[in-house]
Enzyme design. Structure first.
Site: not given
Length: 241
Positions: A94, A194
């Protein structure tokens, strides 16, 4: 055999338990009798990236990314670029993935210049792309189907010379439009996933470890592990998606 792992910015880039990726890599090496050492490099750490075999950078919010800029531009940016071009294996999540690109521009037009290691940029949007998702890695990234959790408002576009890590099967990926997910360049693997990513995706984890070991030792064979629990979690999420 041994892998030296660097965990960059664990003090600010650790959304959704991203440090679990380092724990997963370490355990899967140790279970095979391969030594693993982990060095944490927080903001302000003076240690060089030289000598590491694998570098992990987790995810963070826009604020954390901006806090990092000053530290990055003290020389860490040049070290990261040098390590990437030298073939060091990177896993970036990310914000850590976005950070390798040229810039992040917020929805209201504020631009945050990053390190330009990879030809990609990210533009903020009103729509938040959030939820469980899955994608299939490209053949040169192992080809496995990956499940994860994404939560980002930035839309990432890839430029020339870099490939997506994979193709979105369910969810949004880089921008919710072109079905690309993440980035793959040399031995850099970037993703929005994630969760953490690796415990429920053992095939991808082993592909990363093998990539790092082969760069260091020329060849590497990883003994099979009993991944029943990991694959059960993976397959259950695949079925739901």
């Amino acid at each position: 055999m041994e892998l030296k792992i660097c965990h960059m910015y664990p003090d600010v880039l650790n959304l959704y338990g991203d440090r679990g990726n380092v724990m997963c890599m370490t355990r899967r090496l140790q279970w095979r009798g391969i030594e693993a050492s982990v060095t944490k490099l927080p903001i302000g750490a003076g240690k060089s990236l030289s000598g590491f075999d694998l570098v992990f950078i987790g995810g963070g919010q826009d604020f954390e990314q901006q806090v990092l800029l000053e530290d990055l531009h003290r020389g860490k940016d040049r070290e990261i670029i040098s390590a990437i071009e030298d073939g060091v294996t990177f896993l970036t999540i990310c914000g850590g993935f976005q950070m390798l690109g040229s810039y992040y521009e917020t929805y209201d037009g504020k631009r945050c210049d990053f390190i330009g290691a990879l030809d990609l940029c990210t533009i903020g949007s009103k729509t938040r792309m959030i939820g469980n998702y899955k994608f299939q890695c490209g053949p040169d990234a192992g080809g496995s189907v990956v499940v994860g959790f994404e939560n980002h408002s930035g839309k990432t576009r890839l430029g020339s010379g870099v490939k997506p890590l994979g193709t979105v099967l369910a969810g949004y990926g880089n921008n919710g439009e072109d079905k690309t997910e993440g980035v793959h360049y040399k031995n850099v693997f970037g993703t929005y996933s994630h969760g953490p990513l690796l415990p429920k995706n053992p095939e991808l984890c082993d592909f990363l470890l093998k990539t790092a070991l082969e760069r260091k030792y020329g060849r590497a064979e990883l003994a099979p592990l009993d991944d029943k629990a990991e694959l059960f979690a993976h397959d259950e999420m695949c079925a739901k998606l």
